[in-house]
Design an enzyme around this catalytic site. Structure first.
Site, mmCIF file in Angstrom:
data_model
loop_
_atom_site.group_PDB
_atom_site.id
_atom_site.type_symbol
_atom_site.label_atom_id
_atom_site.label_comp_id
_atom_site.label_asym_id
_atom_site.label_seq_id
_atom_site.Cartn_x
_atom_site.Cartn_y
_atom_site.Cartn_z
ATOM 1 N N ASP A 196 0.840 -1.193 0.000
ATOM 2 C CA ASP A 196 0.000 0.000 0.000
ATOM 3 C C ASP A 196 0.881 1.251 0.000
ATOM 4 O O ASP A 196 2.050 1.195 0.411
ATOM 5 C CB ASP A 196 -0.892 -0.026 1.244
ATOM 6 C CG ASP A 196 -2.015 1.004 1.176
ATOM 7 O OD1 ASP A 196 -2.237 1.570 0.087
ATOM 8 O OD2 ASP A 196 -2.659 1.221 2.212
ATOM 9 N N GLU A 197 0.325 2.376 -0.453
ATOM 10 C CA GLU A 197 1.029 3.664 -0.460
ATOM 11 C C GLU A 197 2.391 3.550 -1.159
ATOM 12 O O GLU A 197 3.404 4.066 -0.683
ATOM 13 C CB GLU A 197 1.218 4.181 0.974
ATOM 14 C CG GLU A 197 -0.058 4.337 1.766
ATOM 15 C CD GLU A 197 -0.915 5.515 1.333
ATOM 16 O OE1 GLU A 197 -0.562 6.184 0.336
ATOM 17 O OE2 GLU A 197 -1.953 5.760 1.977
#
Length: 754
Positions: A217-218
């Site tokens: 994620d991110e």
């Protein structure tokens, strides 16, 4: 697979792609956590063993939320590794770090520990910490580790540069001292894991074989070390899924490289790309403004957020006389909203620099508005907490010299700096750690009578070590506090002393919660959790207080009402970005503006001051250039009462008429109004009305009594009642399983079901 019906077409496409590289561009508020969660569930349903799945996030808060969602859908999903980069690497290192010459009970140094050790290294190199400030040296070393540059490589890079060569020598000594103390700093956690994988191929293959499906994620926030770690760990089957939004890449100053996400298709040929562009958070007006700002950036993947939410009211622009008037406007607006049924926790005040919070705080204190500041002193950075944690570190890792040095005379035992220096000299002469030296204190003849106190201290640590074998972390902390009389030592009758005592009680509560919630309740795991906690992990969405934070800290959060204060040149964007003159600096500032806009669900306020005290002078700046990007029909100038006075007033000159004086937060509100910029209608001066509403009435829900609606937690239910409630609507819904529930329309995100 019924849960997949809850996804929109793009989300479903991403969740259904199981094998091969996958890039998901997830715009702000586009439901990326749900997509990741459902993709894990789909993998398990397709026969993938949860043991072979890892999901990596940037915060413990995000990891916890994802873990809970996965377990709710597929109970066996509890076996999936869901953790932050640093937590995952720490877990690996606890098992494998002996290959690098460390022991598994290593300490993790925080910023204060790092600076203390660096100060000692600088002194040992016969250098001045005035010419080589530890904080600056720490930043240089951190930057090298994020780029996977070792001390020897850095030394070759800077050969011939006197100052940098000295820093290279400090870097090398610092790394040796860390290893002697069996300790890692925060950057080492990933740096050493990459070193482990690249230097010990069989270990890397072990984890590649285990983690056949990797999700990150991110991804736009990854630095080079994290990028390399992901490449190594996903090498077995190339089933790598990364999720991110290049438009929200705002951490370039700490090493994040936006190119990692933009070059993903080049790194992984044949990768599938899915764009999540439907926003479920903000009004259409806010999204139009955000899109208009970010589209000016050249280094980005083309995409545009859109929503089925209501158009919503305009972005409200307020021109303040100065920072005090700006704070007064924010306080008065929140007070009006409170009268109309809003909660303090519905609001956030976002600023570019921490220094801006002072004027806001002053007005909030005067108005009696509860607030919480983020990016201040973290709980674990309070002196009394660090003292007790140092005891725990010394017990867990006897080689941790920094921990021993902190507590050897805390509380006071009569062991002064001279005695400590003699112990350090003995340790150096005998090639042993400080912890080993205090055990042998009787051999240090120079200590004289002080040796008894040192021996007693060493015996107490050994007693605690033995105690740990059969007792909990909570019991150990209680023993330390009791046996050292630590609490009595801080009870000085002052408010500060009382606060310190309260902090220690909170530490005990955290230890109790750790034992109740963690599968691994060891001392090492407790210290690991403490070391890896982030400020955002402590954010309580249910607390009824206004949140004050920097724009960087706000990433990942959302609020009904957002105030972006200081929306002016040389503050946002910063003078550094303006003076640098590089596209990269300004594009990151624009991304930060985009992040700020998209934190708001319903109402966004932009405020700027005609004059503002900065440091030791009065600055008169133009309004932010980012305001020029916002479409005219998205912005309305408002007065002190929140009343709309003019549309699309975006003059950037410093000569815009100022509001009349009277913005003193300590004064009783009197007839006051801000003068509009040129061309706007002059407002009528009038006293404040207690009946004045906070904002335009929320648009009615797009469903009626009798309709079926879906709510994220309870599923589908029938609307029984819709009642006006201040600036909002209260919705009563009957659910088959849980009965009647009441919601505020702006908060619940109820969606009509056909």
């Amino acid at each position: 697979m019924n849960y997949l019906n809850e996804l929109n077409p793009a989300q479903r496409e991403a969740a259904m792609h199981l094998d091969g590289p996958l890039l998901i561009f997830a715009g702000a508020g586009s439901g990326k956590t749900r997509v990741l969660t459902y993709r894990v569930a789909r993998l398990i349903e397709a026969g993938v063993d949860p043991y072979h799945i890892i999901a990596i996030t940037f915060t413990n808060k995000a990891a916890r939320e994802m873990r809970e969602r996965i377990s709710a859908i597929v109970p066996e999903g509890a076996q999936v590794w869901v953790s932050t980069f640093h937590a995952a690497c720490t877990r690996i290192l606890r098992r494998e770090i002996e290959y690098l010459g460390y022991k598994t009970g290593f300490s993790i140094y925080d910023t204060a520990d790092t600076l203390r050790l660096l100060k000692e290294c600088i002194k040992e190199q016969n250098l001045s910490d005035t010419h080589y400030p530890p904080r600056y040296v720490a930043q240089v070393i951190s930057a090298q580790k994020n780029e996977l540059i070792s001390p020897s490589e850095y030394e070759r890079m800077v050969a011939g540069n006197f100052r940098d060569s000295n820093i290279a020598e400090i870097y090398a000594l610092y790394q040796r001292r860390l290893k002697e103390s069996n300790a890692l700093d925060f950057d080492d956690i990933i740096f050493r894991t990459v070193e482990l994988f690249t230097g010990h191929e069989h270990v890397c293959e072990k984890y590649q074989n285990r983690f056949r499906y990797v999700m990150v994620d991110e991804y736009q926030d990854t630095n080079h070390a994290q990028y390399e770690l992901v490449r190594l760990i996903s090498g077995y089957a190339q089933n790598l899924c990364v999720v991110g939004d290049d438009d929200q890449s705002i951490y370039g100053w700490r090493g994040a490289d936006i190119k990692n996400i933009l070059r993903f298709e080049k790194d992984y040929p044949g990768a599938k790309v899915v764009k999540l562009e439907q926003n479920y958070r903000s009004s259409a007006t806010i999204l139009d403004a955000a899109n208009a700002v970010i589209i000016r950036n050249e280094e980005r993947a083309p995409k545009r957020l859109w929503t089925e939410n209501n158009r919503g009211g305009p972005i409200r622009l307020y021109t303040a006389r100065d920072e005090r008037d700006e704070g007064f406007f924010v306080a008065q607006t929140i007070t009006r909203g409170r009268r109309e049924g809003a909660k303090y926790g519905d609001y956030a005040v976002l600023y570019r620099t921490n220094a801006q919070s002072r004027a806001i705080e002053d007005q909030f204190v005067s108005a009696g508005i509860p607030y919480r500041i983020f990016s201040g002193v973290r709980f674990y950075e309070h002196l009394e907490i660090k003292d007790i944690l140092a005891y725990l570190k010394a017990i867990n890792n006897p080689a941790d010299d920094i921990a021993h040095l902190r507590i050897i005379n805390v509380p006071r035992r009569g062991i002064g700096n001279a005695s400590i220096g003699r112990i350090q000299a003995f340790a150096a002469e005998n090639s042993c750690t400080f912890g080993e030296a205090i055990v042998r204190a009787a051999e240090i003849t120079d200590l004289g009578k002080k040796s008894a106190s040192v021996v007693q201290f060493a015996e107490f640590l050994q007693e605690c070590t033995d105690f740990t074998a059969n007792n909990t972390v909570l019991a150990l902390i209680e023993k330390i506090l009791h046996d050292t009389n630590y609490i009595r030592s801080i009870q000085d009758g002052t408010p500060e002393g009382a606060e310190r005592e309260q902090n220690l009680k909170e530490l005990l509560a955290k230890a109790r919660a750790f034992e109740n919630e963690s599968d691994d309740t060891s001392l090492a795991k407790f210290l690991e959790d403490v070391a890896l906690v982030a400020e955002v992990d402590n954010y309580d969405e249910n607390a009824d207080a206004v949140a004050l934070m920097t724009l960087h800290s706000a990433k990942g959060l959302e609020f009904n009402g957002v105030f972006m204060v200081g929306f002016e040149e040389y503050l946002f964007p910063t003078s550094r970005a303006i003076d640098a003159g590089t596209p990269e600096e300004m594009e990151e500032e624009r991304r930060l503006c985009y992040v700020g806009f998209t934190r708001a669900r319903r109402i966004l306020y932009l405020t700027h001051a005609i004059s503002r005290r900065r440091f030791d002078h009065i600055a008169r700046n133009k309004t932010s250039r980012f305001l020029d990007d916002v479409p005219d029909d998205c912005v309305a100038w408002v007065d002190m009462y929140g009343d709309e006075r003019a549309r699309a007033v975006k003059a950037r000159g410093v000569g815009a008429p100022a509001p009349p004086s009277g913005g003193n937060a300590s004064a009783t509100p009197v007839a006051r109004t801000s003068s509009p910029p040129p061309g706007a209608r002059t407002p009528t001066v009038r006293p404040p009305s207690p009946k004045k509403v906070f904002a335009t009435k929320a648009a009615p829900p797009d469903f009626s009594v009798g309709d079926n609606v879906r709510q994220a937690k309870y599923g589908v239910g029938k609307v029984l009642d819709i009642t006006p409630a201040g600036a909002d609507y209260e919705i009563t819904v009957q659910f088959p399983d849980v009965g009647q529930k009441k919601f505020m329309s702006s908060l619940a995100r109820l969606n009509r079901q056909n």
